[in-house]
Design an enzyme around this catalytic site. Structure first.
Site, PDB file in Angstrom:
ATOM      1  N   ASP A 151       0.839  -1.204   0.000  1.00  0.00           N
ATOM      2  CA  ASP A 151       0.000   0.000   0.000  1.00  0.00           C
ATOM      3  C   ASP A 151       0.871   1.249   0.000  1.00  0.00           C
ATOM      4  O   ASP A 151       1.623   1.490   0.957  1.00  0.00           O
ATOM      5  CB  ASP A 151      -0.887   0.010   1.259  1.00  0.00           C
ATOM      6  CG  ASP A 151      -2.058  -0.944   1.157  1.00  0.00           C
ATOM      7  OD1 ASP A 151      -2.776  -0.903   0.140  1.00  0.00           O
ATOM      8  OD2 ASP A 151      -2.269  -1.726   2.113  1.00  0.00           O
ATOM      9  N   ASP A 197     -10.537  -5.141  -1.313  1.00  0.00           N
ATOM     10  CA  ASP A 197      -9.521  -4.640  -0.380  1.00  0.00           C
ATOM     11  C   ASP A 197     -10.139  -3.776   0.713  1.00  0.00           C
ATOM     12  O   ASP A 197     -10.724  -2.734   0.418  1.00  0.00           O
ATOM     13  CB  ASP A 197      -8.484  -3.819  -1.172  1.00  0.00           C
ATOM     14  CG  ASP A 197      -7.324  -3.336  -0.316  1.00  0.00           C
ATOM     15  OD1 ASP A 197      -7.184  -3.806   0.830  1.00  0.00           O
ATOM     16  OD2 ASP A 197      -6.553  -2.493  -0.817  1.00  0.00           O
TER      17      ASP A 197
END
Ligand code: DX5
Ligand code: ZN
Length: 205
Positions: free
Chosen positions: A32, A167
Site C-alpha cells: 500500500d 480490499d
C-alpha cells in the site's frame, strides 16, 4: 480464492512482518503506497519498499493510493511485481496509465472507491487485468468492511475478462461478503494475529 496480505497494520515492524508473510502460503504481498495527496497520509518512499523487499521471495501486488500514479510505475516495475493497481479517481489519464504498466510486462489493476460506480470505469474493463473494489475508504488499515461492496462485486461479475479483487476490512467474519471475487486483500486481520498461516487459511475455507 487468492489472498494478498497488506503489512501496514501489524504487531511488528515492517521488515519482520514482511518476512512472516513471506513464510506463509499467501499468494502475494500487497504493498500500500500513500502520497499524502490522494489520501491524507503519506507512508513509504520507494527506497523504503526496496529495502523491505530485499531477500523476499513473494510477488508483489502494488496498490498506488496516489494522485499521480504515472510517476511511480517505473520504480515499482523494477521490483518482483506481479501487478500495479491505481485509482480511477486519480488525476491521470487511465488509458495512458494502463499502457505504461503493461509496457513493463506487468498486470494492470484499476481500483474504485466505495462511492465510485462501476459505470464510471465501464470503458476500461476490456483493458484491465483486475478491478480492485475498495471495501473501505482508502487511507488506513483496520477499518470496517462496507457491506454494499458485495453488490459491486456481483455487478462486476456480469462482465468478463478481468479478475475481481476486494480490499479493506476482510476477515473471517466478512469473507462471505466477498463471494464472486477472485482475490482478497487482508491486512490487520492477518498481521495482528498470532498465527498468520491460520488466519490466511480461514479466508480460503
Ligand atoms: C486501505 C488499504 C488496504 C488496507 C487493508 O487504505 O488499501 O490494503 O491496508 O488492511 P485491513 O485488512 O486492515 O483493512
Ligand atoms: Zn490496499
Amino acid at each position: 480464492m487468492k489472498v494478498a496480505v497488506s503489512f501496514i497494520k501489524s504487531l511488528y515492524d515492517e521488515k519482520k512482518t514482511i518476512e512472516l508473510i513471506d513464510s506463509t502460503s499467501a499468494d502475494y504481498i500487497h504493498v500500500d503506497i500513500m502520497d499524502g495527496e490522494f489520501v491524507s497520509t503519506k507512508n513509504y518512499d520507494f527506497s523504503d519498499i526496496k529495502a523491505f523487499m530485499e531477500g523476499i521471495n513473494k510477488l508483489l501486488d502494488v496498490h498506488l493510493m496516489v494522485r499521480h500514479p504515472l510517476d511511480y510505475i517505473k520504480d515499482y516495475a523494477s521490483l518482483n511485481t506481479k501487478q500495479i493497481i491505481f485509482h480511477a479517481e486519480a488525476d491521470e489519464d487511465i488509458y495512458e496509465t494502463i499502457n505504461k504498466i503493461h509496457s513493463y510486462g506487468i498486470k494492470a489493476g484499476l481500483a474504485i472507491n466505495p462511492d465510485t460506480p462501476v459505470e464510471q470505469i465501464e470503458k476500461y474493463l476490456d483493458l484491465v487485468d483486475t478491478v480492485l473494489v475498495m471495501s473501505v475508504y482508502p487511507g488506513k488499515g483496520g477499518q470496517k468492511f462496507i457491506p454494499e461492496s458485495s453488490d459491486k462485486i456481483k455487478e462486476l461479475n456480469n462482465y468478463s475478462d478481468f479478475l475481481i479483487e476486494v480490499d479493506g476490512g476482510v476477515n473471517k467474519d466478512t469473507i462471505d461478503l466477498t463471494i464472486g471475487a477472485d482475490m482478497v486483500v487482508s491486512g490487520s486481520y492477518v498481521c495482528e494475529s498470532q498465527d498468520y498461516e491460520k488466519a490466511i487459511e480461514s479466508l480460503r475455507n
